[in-house]
Write an enzyme that holds these catalytic residues in place. Structure first.
Site, mmCIF file in Angstrom:
data_model
loop_
_atom_site.group_PDB
_atom_site.id
_atom_site.type_symbol
_atom_site.label_atom_id
_atom_site.label_comp_id
_atom_site.label_asym_id
_atom_site.label_seq_id
_atom_site.Cartn_x
_atom_site.Cartn_y
_atom_site.Cartn_z
ATOM 1 N N ASP A 70 -78.435 26.628 -46.379
ATOM 2 C CA ASP A 70 -78.097 25.527 -47.119
ATOM 3 C C ASP A 70 -77.056 25.048 -46.337
ATOM 4 O OD1 ASP A 70 -80.604 26.307 -49.013
ATOM 5 O OD2 ASP A 70 -78.711 26.449 -50.178
ATOM 6 N N ASP A 193 -77.395 19.771 -54.642
ATOM 7 C CA ASP A 193 -77.623 19.722 -53.615
ATOM 8 C C ASP A 193 -76.649 18.446 -52.727
ATOM 9 O OD1 ASP A 193 -79.060 20.988 -53.522
ATOM 10 O OD2 ASP A 193 -80.686 20.698 -52.518
ATOM 11 N N GLU A 248 -86.095 17.824 -52.001
ATOM 12 C CA GLU A 248 -84.326 18.387 -52.480
ATOM 13 C C GLU A 248 -83.438 18.574 -50.806
ATOM 14 O OE1 GLU A 248 -84.829 22.221 -53.790
ATOM 15 O OE2 GLU A 248 -85.288 23.311 -51.947
#
Length: 493
Positions: A70, A193, A248
Site C-alpha cells: 500500500d 485508505d 479500495e
C-alpha cells in the site's frame, strides 16, 4: 589536352564524392537505426535482483523493495519517499508505518517507522485494531500531513487519523481522528485508505473508502488538515455492485495538459487478482467515466466491467510473473508521471515488493503504464527511436478488462513488409514516430474491418532477461490495456 584531362578528373572526383554522400545519407537517414546504449536505461543493479531472498527477512537495512504494501509516494527536495503498511514475510509486522527513501526510485533504503503503537483512541474505536493501514502524506504550507487507517478487519469499524511533522522523516505528532465509521451509523462509507489530492485551485481533498459503501471524496480544511464538513462523508465517486466485488485504495491526480482529474482504484483480492483501474472527470467530485464512458458508480449487472485497467497480475517468458499488482500511489515529477503498486512474487505470493512504473499518456489523454518496472531514464535523447528497427519477435500481453487472473505473454512477429505473424496475412502494423498501430483483420465485425491497437514504443530495461529492450504500451480500440516487449534475439526478416 592537359586542361581537358584535368577537367575530366575533377568531374570524376566530383561524381565519386556525390555518390558517397548519397550513400552516406541513405545509410544514415533512411534506413532504420539501432538505438545506442546511452539511449536505453542503465542496468538497475550489477546483477539480476532476486524476488525471494530469505537471508534478509530479519534485516530491515537490506529490505529495499521487499515487504512493501500500500505504498504512497512523495518527492521532497531530491529524495523520493514511500510510506506503506507495515508488512513482513514470515513474521509478525510491527504496528508502525514503514518509511523508505530513494534518490532514483530504483534503489530504496529503509528509514524507519511512524509511531510504535496504535493510539488508544484508534484501538478503542476499532475494537483492538493493532496495525496501521494504507497511509498517505502531503505537504501543505511547509507542514507534512500524514493520513493513516486503523480498522477492525471485515467491518466498518474504521478510523482515519492524522499526524503532522515539520520533517518528512519525523518525528510525527498524532492529531487524532479525521473521520470515524461504525457498523450501524448513518454513514455508508468505510473510513480507510485515505488518498490526498490538491486540486487545480490549491484546495486539498481526500478520496477514501472501500467495497463497504464505495469510494467517496471530501474537502479538507487547509488550516487543520481535517474534514471541512465533519458530519458528512462527501460525494460518492466509485462503487461496485455489492461486497462480492472489491474496490479500495483510491488515489487521484490532476493533469494540467488535459485539465482532467484521474481516479485510480484497485479491484480484486490483494494476494492474487488485485488490479488497478482508472477513470477521469472534469471535476474532482466526478462523475468519473472510464475509456468506454461507463460511470464508476454504476451498480448494474455490467458493473464488473467498469474502470480502464492499468496493471494487473502478469507474467512474461523466463519469469514466474507478479501477482497482487494493486493498491497504487501516484506521483507527478515535473513533466513525468509515475505509478507505484504492490506486487507479489509469482513463485511465492508472500513476498510483496514495491513496483514503480512510468506513466505514458495516449493522444486522447488516457494514462497507460510501462510493462517494465522503472529503471531510470536514458542518458541521451531517443530521437532515433523514430526510425528504430522494430521488425522481429515480440512478446505481447493483453490485460483483459473482465478476467483478473494472471495474464501471460504470447509471441508477436512483426515482419519487414508490415505484416503481423503471417507475411501474406491481413493483419498489419504501422509505425509513425513512436506510435505503433497494430491492425487486426475482423471483416464484418470491426469498424472498417479492422480492430486497432494504438501503443507507444519506448526504450526500457528488461527485468526478466536483464538487458535493455524496447517495449510498447497502449490501449486497444475497446479500452483494453496492451503491452509488448521485444525479445532478446531479434529475427531478421
Amino acid at each position: 589536352m592537359k586542361k581537358k584531362l584535368m577537367i575530366w578528373l575533377f568531374a570524376i572526383i566530383f561524381l565519386l564524392i556525390s555518390a558517397l554522400a548519397i550513400m552516406f545519407y541513405l545509410n544514415n537517414d533512411q534506413k532504420p537505426k539501432t538505438l545506442q546504449a546511452s539511449q536505453y536505461p542503465s542496468p538497475p543493479a550489477e546483477t539480476p535482483i532476486e524476488k525471494i531472498t530469505t537471508n534478509i527477512i530479519h534485516d530491515e537495512s537490506k529490505w529495499t523493495t521487499n515487504n512493501t504494501h500500500d505504498a504512497e509516494i512523495i518527492k521532497v527536495n531530491d529524495w523520493y519517499y514511500t510510506f506503506s503498511t507495515d508488512y513482513k514475510v514470515a513474521g509478525t509486522p510491527l504496528p508502525g508505518i514503514q518509511i523508505r527513501k530513494s534518490k532514483d526510485m530504483i534503489n530504496w533504503m529503509f528509514v524507519g517507522r511512524v509511531f510504535d503503537n496504535v493510539s488508544y483512541e484508534a484501538k478503542a474505536w476499532t475494537n483492538g485494531g493493532s496495525t496501521y493501514w494504507a497511509p498517505d502524506v502531503v505537504e501543505i504550507n511547509g507542514t507534512f500531513y500524514l493520513y493513516y487507517s486503523v480498522s477492525e478487519l471485515g467491518t466498518r469499524n474504521s478510523y482515519i487519523g492524522l499526524a503532522t511533522s515539520a520533517s518528512i522523516e519525523g518525528p510525527w505528532d498524532d492529531q487524532g481522528s479525521v473521520i470515524k465509521t461504525k457498523e450501524g451509523d448513518s454513514f455508508t462509507v468505510n473510513a480507510i485508505d485515505p488518498g490526498i489530492i490538491i486540486d487545480k485551485d490549491g484546495t486539498p481533498w481526500m478520496a477514501y473508502g472501500s467495497y463497504f459503501g464505495g469510494i467517496f471524496v471530501t474537502e479538507i480544511n487547509k488550516a487543520t488538515g481535517k474534514l471541512k464538513n465533519t458530519d458528512k462523508e462527501g460525494t460518492l465517486i466509485a462503487q461496485r455492485q455489492n461486497n462480492d466485488f472489491a474496490i479500495e485504495g483510491p488515489a487521484i491526480m490532476y493533469n494540467p495538459d488535459t485539465d482532467m482529474y484521474y481516479l485510480t482504484v484497485s479491484y480484486g483480492w490483494l494476494e492474487d487478482t488485485y488490479n488497478v483501474r482508472v477513470a477521469r472527470s472534469e471535476s474532482i467530485q466526478g462523475p468519473y467515466l472510464d475509456y468506454n464512458g461507463k460511470n464508476m458508480i454504476d451498480i448494474s449487472d455490467e458493473s464488473f466491467d467498469t474502470g480502464t485497467k492499468l496493471v494487473s497480475s502478469y507474467a512474461f517468458n523466463n519469469d514466474s510473473g507478479w501477482l497482487g499488482t494493486g493498491h497504487n500511489g501516484l506521483l507527478q515529477d515535473g513533466d513525468n508521471y509515475y505509478l507505484t503498486h504492490n506486487a507479489r512474487a509469482g513463485d511465492d505470493l508472500y513476498w510483496s515488493h514495491l513496483h514503480v512504473r512510468e506513466i505514458i499518456w495516449t493522444e486522447d489523454g488516457w494514462p497507460v503504464v510501462s510493462p517494465e518496472r522503472y529503471a531510470g531514464k536514458p542518458i541521451n535523447s531517443v530521437e532515433s527511436l523514430k526510425t528504430e528497427k522494430i521488425v522481429g519477435q515480440w512478446e505481447q500481453i493483453v490485460l483483459s478488462r473482465i478476467d483478473d487472473s494472471m495474464a501471460t505473454s504470447t509471441t508477436l512477429h512483426l515482419y519487414k513488409n508490415g505484416k503481423i505473424d503471417d507475411e501474406n496475412g491481413e493483419d498489419y502494423w504501422e509505425l509513425k514516430g513512436d506510435t505503433l498501430s497494430l491492425y487486426w483483420y475482423a471483416p464484418g465485425d470491426a469498424p472498417n474491418d479492422y480492430w486497432v491497437d494504438t501503443v507507444t514504443v519506448l526504450p526500457q530495461w528488461d527485468w526478466e532477461n536483464w538487458q535493455p529492450t524496447l517495449v510498447f504500451t497502449g490501449l486497444s480500440q475497446d479500452g483494453t490495456a496492451v503491452w509488448g516487449k521485444r525479445l532478446p534475439t531479434e529475427e531478421k526478416k
